[in-house]
Write a protein that holds these residues in place. Sequence first.
Motif, PDB file in Angstrom:
ATOM      1  N   PRO A   5       1.976  24.585  -5.043  1.00 29.54           N
ATOM      2  CA  PRO A   5       2.431  22.912  -4.957  1.00 29.54           C
ATOM      3  C   PRO A   5       3.622  23.189  -4.218  1.00 29.54           C
ATOM      4  O   PRO A   5       4.061  24.084  -4.486  1.00 29.54           O
ATOM      5  CB  PRO A   5       2.360  22.335  -5.526  1.00 29.54           C
ATOM      6  N   LYS A   6       4.105  22.733  -2.468  1.00 23.89           N
ATOM      7  CA  LYS A   6       4.355  22.478  -2.140  1.00 23.89           C
ATOM      8  C   LYS A   6       6.120  21.677  -2.611  1.00 23.89           C
ATOM      9  O   LYS A   6       5.921  20.997  -2.947  1.00 23.89           O
ATOM     10  CB  LYS A   6       5.556  22.248  -0.554  1.00 23.89           C
ATOM     11  N   ALA A   7       7.515  22.981  -3.432  1.00 24.58           N
ATOM     12  CA  ALA A   7       7.860  21.666  -4.928  1.00 24.58           C
ATOM     13  C   ALA A   7       9.050  22.131  -4.365  1.00 24.58           C
ATOM     14  O   ALA A   7       9.664  23.622  -4.510  1.00 24.58           O
ATOM     15  CB  ALA A   7       7.565  21.341  -5.877  1.00 24.58           C
ATOM     16  N   GLY A   8      10.118  21.868  -4.820  1.00 22.96           N
ATOM     17  CA  GLY A   8      11.704  22.146  -5.422  1.00 22.96           C
ATOM     18  C   GLY A   8      12.061  23.349  -6.167  1.00 22.96           C
ATOM     19  O   GLY A   8      12.666  23.907  -6.144  1.00 22.96           O
ATOM     20  N   VAL A   9      11.168  22.584  -7.346  1.00 25.67           N
ATOM     21  CA  VAL A   9      11.455  23.641  -8.487  1.00 25.67           C
ATOM     22  C   VAL A   9      11.281  24.819  -8.199  1.00 25.67           C
ATOM     23  O   VAL A   9      11.562  25.957  -8.589  1.00 25.67           O
ATOM     24  CB  VAL A   9      10.703  23.634  -9.209  1.00 25.67           C
ATOM     25  N   PHE A  10       9.873  24.919  -7.287  1.00 24.41           N
ATOM     26  CA  PHE A  10       9.231  26.512  -6.527  1.00 24.41           C
ATOM     27  C   PHE A  10      10.115  27.494  -5.919  1.00 24.41           C
ATOM     28  O   PHE A  10      10.957  27.961  -6.048  1.00 24.41           O
ATOM     29  CB  PHE A  10       8.085  26.300  -5.587  1.00 24.41           C
ATOM     30  N   ALA A  11      10.862  26.270  -4.932  1.00 24.52           N
ATOM     31  CA  ALA A  11      11.718  27.091  -3.614  1.00 24.52           C
ATOM     32  C   ALA A  11      12.880  27.073  -4.122  1.00 24.52           C
ATOM     33  O   ALA A  11      13.280  28.207  -4.207  1.00 24.52           O
ATOM     34  CB  ALA A  11      11.759  25.843  -2.734  1.00 24.52           C
ATOM     35  N   HIS A  12      13.594  26.558  -5.522  1.00 28.42           N
ATOM     36  CA  HIS A  12      14.800  27.328  -6.259  1.00 28.42           C
ATOM     37  C   HIS A  12      13.947  28.195  -7.084  1.00 28.42           C
ATOM     38  O   HIS A  12      15.341  29.581  -6.589  1.00 28.42           O
ATOM     39  CB  HIS A  12      14.711  26.080  -7.370  1.00 28.42           C
ATOM     40  N   ALA A  13      13.141  28.534  -7.750  1.00 33.02           N
ATOM     41  CA  ALA A  13      12.847  30.163  -8.649  1.00 33.02           C
ATOM     42  C   ALA A  13      12.711  31.206  -7.457  1.00 33.02           C
ATOM     43  O   ALA A  13      12.948  32.089  -7.893  1.00 33.02           O
ATOM     44  CB  ALA A  13      11.777  29.639  -9.075  1.00 33.02           C
ATOM     45  N   GLU A  14      11.956  30.675  -5.973  1.00 28.04           N
ATOM     46  CA  GLU A  14      12.134  31.480  -5.283  1.00 28.04           C
ATOM     47  C   GLU A  14      13.261  32.335  -4.585  1.00 28.04           C
ATOM     48  O   GLU A  14      13.144  33.504  -4.617  1.00 28.04           O
ATOM     49  CB  GLU A  14      11.211  31.222  -4.522  1.00 28.04           C
ATOM     50  N   ALA A  15      14.337  31.252  -4.486  1.00 26.10           N
ATOM     51  CA  ALA A  15      15.334  31.582  -4.273  1.00 26.10           C
ATOM     52  C   ALA A  15      16.566  32.569  -4.993  1.00 26.10           C
ATOM     53  O   ALA A  15      16.540  33.787  -4.509  1.00 26.10           O
ATOM     54  CB  ALA A  15      15.770  30.308  -3.621  1.00 26.10           C
ATOM     55  N   GLU A  16      16.456  32.199  -6.087  1.00 25.82           N
ATOM     56  CA  GLU A  16      16.878  33.709  -6.471  1.00 25.82           C
ATOM     57  C   GLU A  16      16.483  34.053  -7.144  1.00 25.82           C
ATOM     58  O   GLU A  16      17.449  35.518  -7.347  1.00 25.82           O
ATOM     59  CB  GLU A  16      17.122  32.271  -8.665  1.00 25.82           C
ATOM     60  N   ALA A  17      15.206  35.021  -7.253  1.00 24.74           N
ATOM     61  CA  ALA A  17      14.077  35.403  -7.053  1.00 24.74           C
ATOM     62  C   ALA A  17      14.453  36.645  -5.847  1.00 24.74           C
ATOM     63  O   ALA A  17      15.312  38.179  -5.972  1.00 24.74           O
ATOM     64  CB  ALA A  17      12.689  35.641  -7.430  1.00 24.74           C
ATOM     65  N   VAL A  18      14.394  35.485  -4.846  1.00 24.26           N
ATOM     66  CA  VAL A  18      14.575  37.108  -3.436  1.00 24.26           C
ATOM     67  C   VAL A  18      16.409  37.727  -3.226  1.00 24.26           C
ATOM     68  O   VAL A  18      17.072  38.092  -3.225  1.00 24.26           O
ATOM     69  CB  VAL A  18      14.611  35.637  -1.956  1.00 24.26           C
ATOM     70  N   VAL A  78       0.690  -1.238   0.256  1.00 20.75           N
ATOM     71  CA  VAL A  78       0.123  -0.103  -0.495  1.00 20.75           C
ATOM     72  C   VAL A  78       0.769   1.666   0.185  1.00 20.75           C
ATOM     73  O   VAL A  78       1.856   1.252   0.586  1.00 20.75           O
ATOM     74  CB  VAL A  78      -1.478  -0.124   1.596  1.00 20.75           C
ATOM     75  N   VAL A  79       0.238   2.023  -0.524  1.00 21.73           N
ATOM     76  CA  VAL A  79       1.408   3.485  -1.221  1.00 21.73           C
ATOM     77  C   VAL A  79       0.472   4.128  -0.953  1.00 21.73           C
ATOM     78  O   VAL A  79      -1.568   4.234  -1.092  1.00 21.73           O
ATOM     79  CB  VAL A  79       1.885   3.408  -2.226  1.00 21.73           C
ATOM     80  N   LEU A  80       0.206   4.902   0.781  1.00 23.13           N
ATOM     81  CA  LEU A  80      -0.707   6.436   0.621  1.00 23.13           C
ATOM     82  C   LEU A  80      -0.386   7.919   1.562  1.00 23.13           C
ATOM     83  O   LEU A  80       0.545   7.690   1.612  1.00 23.13           O
ATOM     84  CB  LEU A  80      -1.029   5.700   2.407  1.00 23.13           C
ATOM     85  N   THR A  81      -1.020   8.600   1.033  1.00 28.14           N
ATOM     86  CA  THR A  81      -1.460  10.125   0.857  1.00 28.14           C
ATOM     87  C   THR A  81      -2.182   9.922   3.135  1.00 28.14           C
ATOM     88  O   THR A  81      -3.168   9.525   2.586  1.00 28.14           O
ATOM     89  CB  THR A  81      -1.412  10.698  -0.135  1.00 28.14           C
ATOM     90  N   ALA A  82      -1.713  10.436   3.419  1.00 25.04           N
ATOM     91  CA  ALA A  82      -2.084  10.507   5.077  1.00 25.04           C
ATOM     92  C   ALA A  82      -2.837  11.953   4.995  1.00 25.04           C
ATOM     93  O   ALA A  82      -3.340  12.144   5.938  1.00 25.04           O
ATOM     94  CB  ALA A  82      -1.334  10.403   6.768  1.00 25.04           C
ATOM     95  N   ALA A  83      -2.506  12.635   4.003  1.00 21.92           N
ATOM     96  CA  ALA A  83      -3.645  14.257   3.773  1.00 21.92           C
ATOM     97  C   ALA A  83      -3.855  14.561   2.852  1.00 21.92           C
ATOM     98  O   ALA A  83      -3.096  13.839   1.750  1.00 21.92           O
ATOM     99  CB  ALA A  83      -2.724  15.263   5.099  1.00 21.92           C
ATOM    100  N   PRO A  84      -4.338  15.667   2.631  1.00 20.07           N
ATOM    101  CA  PRO A  84      -4.932  15.971   1.223  1.00 20.07           C
ATOM    102  C   PRO A  84      -4.001  17.282   0.702  1.00 20.07           C
ATOM    103  O   PRO A  84      -3.778  17.370  -0.654  1.00 20.07           O
ATOM    104  CB  PRO A  84      -6.218  16.628   1.377  1.00 20.07           C
ATOM    105  N   ALA A  85      -3.095  17.683   1.081  1.00 17.39           N
ATOM    106  CA  ALA A  85      -2.150  18.306   0.756  1.00 17.39           C
ATOM    107  C   ALA A  85      -0.911  17.943   1.172  1.00 17.39           C
ATOM    108  O   ALA A  85      -0.764  17.511   2.367  1.00 17.39           O
ATOM    109  CB  ALA A  85      -2.379  19.570   1.339  1.00 17.39           C
ATOM    110  N   TYR A  86       0.514  17.836   0.544  1.00 12.91           N
ATOM    111  CA  TYR A  86       1.717  17.481   0.471  1.00 12.91           C
ATOM    112  C   TYR A  86       2.753  17.748  -0.027  1.00 12.91           C
ATOM    113  O   TYR A  86       2.101  18.201  -1.361  1.00 12.91           O
ATOM    114  CB  TYR A  86       1.705  16.240   0.870  1.00 12.91           C
ATOM    115  N   LYS A  87       3.899  18.488  -0.051  1.00 14.91           N
ATOM    116  CA  LYS A  87       5.247  18.522  -0.917  1.00 14.91           C
ATOM    117  C   LYS A  87       4.867  17.901  -1.950  1.00 14.91           C
ATOM    118  O   LYS A  87       4.843  16.113  -1.781  1.00 14.91           O
ATOM    119  CB  LYS A  87       5.806  18.928  -0.087  1.00 14.91           C
ATOM    120  N   CYS A  88       5.295  17.663  -3.118  1.00 14.90           N
ATOM    121  CA  CYS A  88       6.105  17.210  -4.232  1.00 14.90           C
ATOM    122  C   CYS A  88       4.847  16.216  -4.311  1.00 14.90           C
ATOM    123  O   CYS A  88       4.552  14.488  -4.630  1.00 14.90           O
ATOM    124  CB  CYS A  88       7.406  15.812  -4.089  1.00 14.90           C
ATOM    125  N   PRO A  89       4.162  16.582  -5.104  1.00 16.33           N
ATOM    126  CA  PRO A  89       2.587  16.066  -5.501  1.00 16.33           C
ATOM    127  C   PRO A  89       2.318  15.196  -6.179  1.00 16.33           C
ATOM    128  O   PRO A  89       1.932  14.158  -5.772  1.00 16.33           O
ATOM    129  CB  PRO A  89       1.675  17.008  -6.043  1.00 16.33           C
TER     130      PRO A  89
END
Length: 383
Positions: free
Chosen positions: A298-311, A145-156
């Motif tokens: 979504p919480k994902a590394g690709v967004f963290a990366h782009a946000e970090a470059e902008a900051v 069984v593969v399970l998601t325990a909540a409806p929202a999580y990082k790396c969808p």
Amino acid sequence: MAESVLILGGGVGGLVAANELRKRLPKEHRVTLVDREASFVFTPSFLWMLIGDRTAEKISRPLARLEKKGIEVVRGEIQRIDPERREAAVDGRTLAGDYLVLALGAELAPDAIPGLREAGHNFYTLRGAESFRDAFASFGGGKIVVLTAAPAYKCPAAPYEAAMLIEYACRKRKIRERTQIDLYAAEPGPMGVVGPEGSKAVRQMVESKGIAYHPEHQITEADPAARRLKFAGGAETTYNLLAYVPPHRAPRVVRESGLAGESGWIAVDRHTMQTRHERVYALGDVVSIPLTLGKPLPKAGVFAHAEAEAVAKSIAHAVTGKGKPAAFDGEGACFIETGDGKAALGKGNFYAEPVPQVKMHAPGRHWHAGKVLFEKDWLRRWF
């Protein structure tokens, strides 16, 4: 006058912010990165680790390597954050910055579901991915069984990728005929933020491999001894091997700082990543950015990366007067591993109105090769 930037968190966002700031700021300005761990681990590769295709050594790099670039690295537990003063207490020592960047990620909270921690393997951690790999190596058949325990999580995409990679590995090991694979999801469909067409495409990828998909199953309790999962509404299932994604929450130190808003996460300007505090930025999984369709970005590394470059560009402009401030535009892409040396790709603008404009590219060997190259390039580029 020399200025300093204090970055809390050494994941994707913190790492990119530190590197970009060090590159853009003259040497007299300090860049300090704080993390509790000694090494950075490339978490997208946990999926390959599940089936024995990666080891921790291959996907880890010591954060101390950043010192040679002129980035000060402090290893320690962050006990308190004062956003007004732009200070953090780290193992009893107070660190301060003229600018503060919060990149502390999401805290995984398996204990929010009774019994879940002991019931299976939390493959969003290095230890959990390794323990699943070891258990799977001696698995001769039964129910996974593969399970998601909540409806929202990082790396969808990750739980859907995990199920498909496990199915592929079962075929490679010639135990597929003796193995049932079920995916129980708290959400109504895969990757809902990409829209109904994209979500339908991912579901079809999963179900085409004979994986049974059970959406809208919210787990309420796990019984490790009986290997049984209980869901809201009365549904239950048994398993022989469980890989799960636990609930997420903002780190304790963020919740106690008063930075977490109504969503439970840090609120920021969706383009500049500025918080309500002057010269305090937050990025990556620790923030919540609402989208018009009612779901957060979504919480994902690709967004963290782009946000970090902008900051980093914006802070460098504020300090030096050179270049110009930057904005995060909501663009992002995600590889979706499907097994058999193939991957799909979802790519587009998540800030598009009224709904994100994301195109799903069908699985192919070239996308898988692209992800392998991305992993190698990422670890080489930032260390």
